[in-house]
Design a protein around this motif. Structure first.
Motif, PDB file in Angstrom:
ATOM      1  N   ASP A 153       2.728 -20.546  -1.993  1.00 54.20           N
ATOM      2  CA  ASP A 153       1.455 -20.212  -2.634  1.00 54.20           C
ATOM      3  C   ASP A 153       0.370 -19.954  -1.591  1.00 54.20           C
ATOM      4  N   ASP A 154       0.377 -20.724  -0.519  1.00 57.29           N
ATOM      5  CA  ASP A 154      -0.606 -20.506   0.558  1.00 57.29           C
ATOM      6  C   ASP A 154      -0.486 -19.090   1.112  1.00 57.29           C
ATOM      7  N   GLU A 155       0.731 -18.644   1.314  1.00 60.86           N
ATOM      8  CA  GLU A 155       0.957 -17.313   1.894  1.00 60.86           C
ATOM      9  C   GLU A 155       0.512 -16.209   0.937  1.00 60.86           C
ATOM     10  N   LEU A 156       0.827 -16.371  -0.335  1.00 56.95           N
ATOM     11  CA  LEU A 156       0.402 -15.371  -1.317  1.00 56.95           C
ATOM     12  C   LEU A 156      -1.110 -15.334  -1.459  1.00 56.95           C
TER      13      LEU A 156
ATOM     14  N   GLN B 160      12.031   1.120 -17.862  1.00 55.80           N
ATOM     15  CA  GLN B 160      10.906   0.566 -18.625  1.00 55.80           C
ATOM     16  C   GLN B 160      10.600  -0.861 -18.172  1.00 55.80           C
ATOM     17  N   PHE B 161      11.631  -1.654 -18.011  1.00 55.01           N
ATOM     18  CA  PHE B 161      11.419  -3.040 -17.588  1.00 55.01           C
ATOM     19  C   PHE B 161      10.848  -3.081 -16.175  1.00 55.01           C
ATOM     20  N   ASP B 162      11.363  -2.230 -15.279  1.00 54.04           N
ATOM     21  CA  ASP B 162      10.838  -2.163 -13.913  1.00 54.04           C
ATOM     22  C   ASP B 162       9.354  -1.799 -13.902  1.00 54.04           C
ATOM     23  N   GLU B 163       8.974  -0.864 -14.758  1.00 55.21           N
ATOM     24  CA  GLU B 163       7.581  -0.437 -14.772  1.00 55.21           C
ATOM     25  C   GLU B 163       6.670  -1.556 -15.269  1.00 55.21           C
ATOM     26  N   GLY B 164       7.139  -2.330 -16.244  1.00 54.31           N
ATOM     27  CA  GLY B 164       6.372  -3.503 -16.660  1.00 54.31           C
ATOM     28  C   GLY B 164       6.214  -4.495 -15.524  1.00 54.31           C
ATOM     29  N   PHE B 165       7.315  -4.747 -14.818  1.00 54.32           N
ATOM     30  CA  PHE B 165       7.271  -5.636 -13.647  1.00 54.32           C
ATOM     31  C   PHE B 165       6.340  -5.076 -12.581  1.00 54.32           C
ATOM     32  N   GLY B 166       6.368  -3.771 -12.378  1.00 55.01           N
ATOM     33  CA  GLY B 166       5.530  -3.153 -11.355  1.00 55.01           C
ATOM     34  C   GLY B 166       4.056  -3.415 -11.575  1.00 55.01           C
ATOM     35  N   TYR B 167       3.625  -3.465 -12.817  1.00 58.96           N
ATOM     36  CA  TYR B 167       2.217  -3.726 -13.092  1.00 58.96           C
ATOM     37  C   TYR B 167       1.848  -5.182 -12.828  1.00 58.96           C
ATOM     38  N   PHE B 168       2.816  -6.112 -12.914  1.00 61.26           N
ATOM     39  CA  PHE B 168       2.545  -7.498 -12.496  1.00 61.26           C
ATOM     40  C   PHE B 168       2.205  -7.529 -11.014  1.00 61.26           C
ATOM     41  N   GLY B 169       2.872  -6.688 -10.223  1.00 66.56           N
ATOM     42  CA  GLY B 169       2.463  -6.460  -8.844  1.00 66.56           C
ATOM     43  C   GLY B 169       3.138  -7.305  -7.782  1.00 66.56           C
ATOM     44  N   ALA B 170       4.233  -7.987  -8.112  1.00 64.70           N
ATOM     45  CA  ALA B 170       4.880  -8.872  -7.145  1.00 64.70           C
ATOM     46  C   ALA B 170       5.814  -8.103  -6.220  1.00 64.70           C
TER      47      ALA B 170
ATOM     48  N   ALA C 116      -1.953 -16.958 -15.718  1.00 67.94           N
ATOM     49  CA  ALA C 116      -2.603 -16.732 -14.423  1.00 67.94           C
ATOM     50  C   ALA C 116      -3.987 -16.115 -14.621  1.00 67.94           C
ATOM     51  N   ILE C 117      -4.106 -15.190 -15.575  1.00 64.03           N
ATOM     52  CA  ILE C 117      -5.409 -14.580 -15.844  1.00 64.03           C
ATOM     53  C   ILE C 117      -6.360 -15.612 -16.443  1.00 64.03           C
ATOM     54  N   ALA C 118      -5.882 -16.358 -17.436  1.00 62.55           N
ATOM     55  CA  ALA C 118      -6.744 -17.324 -18.120  1.00 62.55           C
ATOM     56  C   ALA C 118      -7.223 -18.423 -17.179  1.00 62.55           C
ATOM     57  N   SER C 119      -6.328 -18.914 -16.331  1.00 55.47           N
ATOM     58  CA  SER C 119      -6.735 -19.962 -15.384  1.00 55.47           C
ATOM     59  C   SER C 119      -7.702 -19.411 -14.342  1.00 55.47           C
ATOM     60  N   THR C 120      -7.591 -18.115 -14.048  1.00 50.31           N
ATOM     61  CA  THR C 120      -8.535 -17.481 -13.129  1.00 50.31           C
ATOM     62  C   THR C 120      -9.915 -17.368 -13.767  1.00 50.31           C
ATOM     63  N   VAL C 121      -9.970 -17.086 -15.062  1.00 50.93           N
ATOM     64  CA  VAL C 121     -11.259 -17.100 -15.763  1.00 50.93           C
ATOM     65  C   VAL C 121     -11.867 -18.493 -15.697  1.00 50.93           C
ATOM     66  N   VAL C 122     -11.051 -19.526 -15.925  1.00 49.59           N
ATOM     67  CA  VAL C 122     -11.540 -20.897 -15.806  1.00 49.59           C
ATOM     68  C   VAL C 122     -12.105 -21.155 -14.410  1.00 49.59           C
ATOM     69  N   HIS C 123     -11.372 -20.706 -13.391  1.00 53.28           N
ATOM     70  CA  HIS C 123     -11.822 -20.876 -12.007  1.00 53.28           C
ATOM     71  C   HIS C 123     -13.209 -20.265 -11.801  1.00 53.28           C
ATOM     72  N   TYR C 124     -13.404 -19.063 -12.317  1.00 53.13           N
ATOM     73  CA  TYR C 124     -14.686 -18.398 -12.093  1.00 53.13           C
ATOM     74  C   TYR C 124     -15.790 -18.914 -13.011  1.00 53.13           C
ATOM     75  N   ILE C 125     -15.437 -19.499 -14.136  1.00 50.81           N
ATOM     76  CA  ILE C 125     -16.438 -20.241 -14.910  1.00 50.81           C
ATOM     77  C   ILE C 125     -16.967 -21.394 -14.059  1.00 50.81           C
ATOM     78  N   ASN C 126     -16.058 -22.125 -13.437  1.00 50.49           N
ATOM     79  CA  ASN C 126     -16.475 -23.243 -12.589  1.00 50.49           C
ATOM     80  C   ASN C 126     -17.328 -22.769 -11.416  1.00 50.49           C
TER      81      ASN C 126
ATOM     82  N   ASN D 288      -2.450  -9.414 -10.181  1.00 52.97           N
ATOM     83  CA  ASN D 288      -2.289 -10.724 -10.799  1.00 52.97           C
ATOM     84  C   ASN D 288      -1.148 -11.539 -10.228  1.00 52.97           C
ATOM     85  N   SER D 289      -0.238 -10.923  -9.490  1.00 49.76           N
ATOM     86  CA  SER D 289       0.817 -11.713  -8.860  1.00 49.76           C
ATOM     87  C   SER D 289       0.216 -12.664  -7.820  1.00 49.76           C
ATOM     88  N   THR D 290      -0.838 -12.239  -7.139  1.00 51.85           N
ATOM     89  CA  THR D 290      -1.482 -13.125  -6.160  1.00 51.85           C
ATOM     90  C   THR D 290      -2.352 -14.154  -6.859  1.00 51.85           C
TER      91      THR D 290
END
Length: 586
Positions: free
Chosen positions: A375-378, A356-366, A472-482, A410-412
């Protein structure tokens, strides 16, 4: 010599020599006394250790000390705007909570420390803290754990990767749908919709199809079936379609899903919105095939047929909504919530709780070695050749294993926002360290149910992981608002002059749709701050400000809509406690 000792010496001399207030020889009244010492400023600052281990969040560097004429009454401080370090317990220098340093990005960091003595005199010094590259180690900085129930790994989440791959394939397919591609291949709207429905909900039909989204990348898996053999439909896992007893809202009931108004003929559910987007795309293609030109409000031809005349980029909306209504929903509202109540005693190679924990991690996508990337590489913005573009062959077999060596979703985005922060954030390292630490608690205790203390420790790590995932999601929304705000400046300038271009409109549609698609994600996590009682109604308020489409009718309307975007940005800053400089510059 301090003042207290000086007074004691004077008293002793007076008693011994018989000095009194009257009589005595000539000279001043102070003759024979020692003048009080003059306080001097501290002259140096040091720290007991001068390095941090890379990727360790909140790492304690060491104890501060200073050279002074007194060893007591010293206080240490940092500049008010210090981004990386803090002082705790008076003398301990450490990285701030949520902050880690990455050796792949920097070999050292500077911090200016000020010491103030009891008399108020100060001394400041810049300290250099080196970043130590820590070797990759399973269960420490690599998401890998040996089975305690058999020979092999206990980590498994191939189903989640299959769904990431399906989403990526849908995005690749839609991204090809230009006017030239449609005309050359003779595609109709119904044919396009049919292919999308297969990728969305008929795994058995598409599972042996080659993975086109990987392009020329040499991957270990060349079809969906080579990732996971069967039953991995996206349709089965979107909010409202799976584990209804585990969802914090009944998403299949109209009125519970918020953030969008017009669903056309489809149900007002998370999946209904996906189907509505498919309908809009098919209608665009049919309109083009009928000989009617698609144009933006300024009369420019729309050649990317996944962009609507109202300024929606359907490719971005579909992908970002899937990341929320499926990946974020399943990860947080299923596997990392009630999923933590599963058995940790028995299994083949892994227990139910481990899985169960692995599957939750899997959806994060890292990728398993996510902490080895910069961070540059990701973000695909440079770095070492072996890590560029978001994947790395850490097994050394000459292929990229999509289930363990590829970074998704969302990991990226977490790394992109860390990379773009003016005042340092580390959503990526904080989330990944917490995922590893939480999984280690489970693995260390296989064979027994977690006790209260162990479960509390696990939920602490879970909370850190999902909070930084959402950051990460919320800051990405901020980025695209800008980004959308800046695009609208270009559109408004074009309206005032000779018009804007088709590319101007396409860029604005893309950025608006990424903003809007991501912004619908928050409602799917039971842990979201939007679900706190103090923030009741603010999710609907956010989407009232963002709207369902960009406003490009005239300069006055654009300016009013831009003001709404800034109000939405302020709301997100308040909800998530983001730094104002980051919010302005993301």
């Amino acid at each position: 010599m301090n003042l207290r000792k000086s007074l004691l010496t004077t008293a002793v001399l007076a008693a011994t020599l018989g000095l009194t207030a009257c009589g005595g020889g000539s000279g001043s009244d102070n003759e024979g006394t020692t003048p009080p010492p003059v306080n001097k400023a501290p002259t140096d600052i040091a720290v007991s250790a001068s390095s941090v281990n890379d990727d360790q969040v909140g790492f304690v560097v060491g104890t501060l000390n200073a050279t002074d004429d007194s060893t007591s009454g010293l206080t240490f401080s940092l500049a008010a705007d210090e981004a990386l370090f803090e002082i705790v317990d008076g003398t301990r220098l450490k990285l701030k909570e949520g902050i880690a340093l990455n050796f792949e990005q920097q070999s050292d960091a500077k911090v200016t420390v000020t010491v103030t003595d009891a008399g108020g005199l100060t001394f400041s010094k810049e300290l250099t803290i080196s970043v130590e590259d820590v070797d990759a180690e399973n269960g420490v900085n690599i998401y890998e754990f040996a089975s305690k129930l058999g020979a092999g790994s206990s980590v498994s989440y191939s189903g989640q990767i299959a769904r990431h791959a399906l989403s990526a394939e849908i995005k690749h397919f839609i991204g090809q749908l230009t006017d030239d591609h449609i005309a050359t291949n003779g595609l109709t709207g119904s044919q396009v919709r049919e292919q999308l429905m297969l990728l969305w909900g008929d795994y058995e039909t598409v599972k042996d199809s080659s993975l086109k989204f990987v392009g020329d990348l040499e991957t270990k898996q060349r079809s969906f079936a080579e990732i996971s053999s069967s039953g991995k439909e996206l349709s089965l896992k979107i909010a409202g379609k799976d584990s209804l007893d585990k969802m914090h809202k009944a998403w299949q009931e109209e009125g519970n899903f918020l953030g969008w108004t017009d669903f056309g003929t489809q149900a007002k559910t998370p999946e209904g919105l996906i189907f509505h987007y498919f309908d809009l795309l098919a209608a665009n293609i049919d309109k083009f095939n009928s000989g009617e030109m698609l144009v933006d409000p300024d009369g420019n031809s729309i050649t990317k047929l996944y962009i609507t005349e109202s300024g929606l980029d359907l490719n971005q909306l579909i992908q970002k909504h899937t990341l929320g209504a499926l990946m974020f929903s399943q990860g947080t509202d299923d596997y990392l919530d009630q999923g933590l109540e599963e058995d940790n005693i028995s299994g083949d190679l892994y227990t139910s709780l481990e899985h169960q924990f692995d599957e939750g991690f899997g959806y994060f996508g890292a990728a398993r070695n996510y902490l080895e990337y910069s961070d540059d590489e990701l973000a695909g913005k440079g770095g070492r050749e072996a890590f560029a573009s978001g994947y790395n062959d850490y097994s050394g077999d000459g292929q990229i294993n999509l289930t363990s060596e590829y970074n998704w979703g969302n990991s990226t985005n977490a790394a992109k926002r860390d990379r773009g922060a003016t005042v340092t954030t580390d959503f990526s390292a904080a989330a990944m360290n917490a995922f590893i630490a939480g999984r280690k608690i489970i693995n260390d205790n296989v064979g027994a149910a977690l006790n209260t203390e162990q479960m509390d420790a696990l939920t602490v790590q879970r909370d850190i992981a999902v909070a930084n995932w959402e950051n990460a999601i919320a800051s990405t929304v901020v980025h695209y608002i800008n980004e959308t705000h800046a695009d609208l400046d270009t559109i408004a300038a074009g309206i005032a002059a000779d018009g804007y271009t088709a590319d101007d409109f396409a860029n604005m549609a893309k950025h608006f749709s990424e903003m809007k698609g991501f912004a619908m994600n928050f409602q799917f996590s039971p842990f979201s701050p939007f679900n706190a009682a103090a923030n009741e109604g603010k999710f609907a308020q956010l989407h009232g400000l963002l709207g369902d489409m960009p406003i490009v009718s005239d300069a006055a309307a654009i300016a009013a809509y831009q003001a709404n975007l800034m109000a939405a940005r302020d709301l997100l800053q308040s909800i998530y406690g983001f730094n104002a400089d980051n919010v302005a510059n993301w």
